[in-house]
Design an enzyme around this catalytic site. Structure first.
Site, PDB file in Angstrom:
ATOM      1  N   LYS A   1      10.545  41.286  17.588  1.00 17.08           N
ATOM      2  CA  LYS A   1      10.769  40.402  16.443  1.00 17.08           C
ATOM      3  C   LYS A   1      12.251  40.290  16.131  1.00 17.08           C
ATOM      4  CE  LYS A   1      11.324  41.033  12.166  1.00 17.08           C
ATOM      5  NZ  LYS A   1      11.321  41.511  10.797  1.00 17.08           N
TER       6      LYS A   1
ATOM      7  N   CYS B   1      -5.228  28.137  -1.236  1.00 16.58           N
ATOM      8  CA  CYS B   1      -5.827  27.066  -0.427  1.00 16.58           C
ATOM      9  C   CYS B   1      -5.918  25.743  -1.189  1.00 16.58           C
ATOM     10  CB  CYS B   1      -7.211  27.478   0.068  1.00 16.58           C
ATOM     11  SG  CYS B   1      -7.186  28.913   1.173  1.00 16.58           S
TER      12      CYS B   1
ATOM     13  N   CYS C   1      -2.778  23.856  -0.706  1.00 15.42           N
ATOM     14  CA  CYS C   1      -2.274  23.782   0.665  1.00 15.42           C
ATOM     15  C   CYS C   1      -2.575  22.437   1.324  1.00 15.42           C
ATOM     16  CB  CYS C   1      -2.884  24.907   1.501  1.00 15.42           C
ATOM     17  SG  CYS C   1      -2.256  24.931   3.190  1.00 15.42           S
TER      18      CYS C   1
ATOM     19  N   CYS D   1       0.585  30.320   1.972  1.00 13.90           N
ATOM     20  CA  CYS D   1      -0.469  31.087   2.641  1.00 13.90           C
ATOM     21  C   CYS D   1      -0.142  32.577   2.618  1.00 13.90           C
ATOM     22  CB  CYS D   1      -0.644  30.576   4.077  1.00 13.90           C
ATOM     23  SG  CYS D   1      -2.191  31.091   4.844  1.00 13.90           S
TER      24      CYS D   1
ATOM     25  N   CYS E   1      -7.619  23.618   8.190  1.00 13.83           N
ATOM     26  CA  CYS E   1      -7.501  25.058   8.416  1.00 13.83           C
ATOM     27  C   CYS E   1      -8.886  25.703   8.521  1.00 13.83           C
ATOM     28  CB  CYS E   1      -6.710  25.702   7.269  1.00 13.83           C
ATOM     29  SG  CYS E   1      -6.593  27.495   7.412  1.00 13.83           S
TER      30      CYS E   1
END
Length: 195
Positions: free
Chosen positions: A107, A180, A183, A174, A189
């Site tokens: 990462k 949601c 979103c 998220c 999704c």
């Protein structure tokens, strides 16, 4: 892709003041917030501005300065080792060389490749993995496997932008407790309204 259309062209989570400082700040960001990592980096680089200065400092001196970023003992040890390497050899310019540095995983290497070198990379941090799994882009919570799956599914020209937009979406909408109803992806999704 809807994410790319929704979010700004330029997304940055940590400033690139210098390549070495950026690498150290990303190392400091493990298991803490970007704000804490930046504050710790500011204290460290105010006292020890160069890689050779940090390499010459004791681990105890470094640890005191970065304490607020957490895991300060192991981070101090790794930062000092990386500073010593960089002061002698310079910064590696590929993922293989970066991940050989103490405390630099995939990462951190991807962050450096994307933000400093402008190369493609998949930055699979906590936010990215959570959102990628909810969107069905990967089926794992494991960062390394998730990054590998994304690299296999998408052309390298999409990796960096996808990483940044998915990460930003995870920070703003998220989150661990997703919103949601707010979103713009809820209609497509597979996890919408299920977590």
């Amino acid at each position: 892709m809807l994410l790319s259309e929704h979010y700004p062209e330029e997304i940055s989570f940590l400033p690139v003041i210098s390549p070495f400082r950026f690498l150290v700040t990303v190392m400091l960001s493990a298991s803490t917030t970007d704000r804490q990592a930046e504050a710790a980096a500011e204290r460290l680089f105010s006292s020890f501005p160069t890689p050779s200065d940090i390499a010459a400092a004791s681990e105890d001196e470094i640890e005191v300065l970065i304490h607020s970023a957490g895991l300060s003992r192991s981070k101090a040890r790794n930062i000092r080792k990386v500073a010593s390497y960089v002061s002698e050899h310079g910064l590696p310019e590929d993922e293989e060389g970066l991940v050989r540095l103490p405390g630099v995983g995939e990462k951190t290497a991807a962050c450096y490749l994307v933000s400093v070198l402008g190369r493609p990379g998949v930055i699979a941090d906590t936010h990215f993995v959570r959102v990628a799994k909810r969107l069905g882009l990967t089926d794992t919570d494991d960062r390394i496997r998730s990054a590998r799956e994304i690299r296999e599914r998408f052309d390298p020209s999409f990796w960096s932008r996808l990483s940044m937009t998915v990460n930003l979406h995870g920070r703003t909408v998220c989150s661990p407790r997703p919103r949601c109803s707010e979103c713009f992806l809820s209609g497509i999704c597979p996890s919408a309204f299920k977590t």
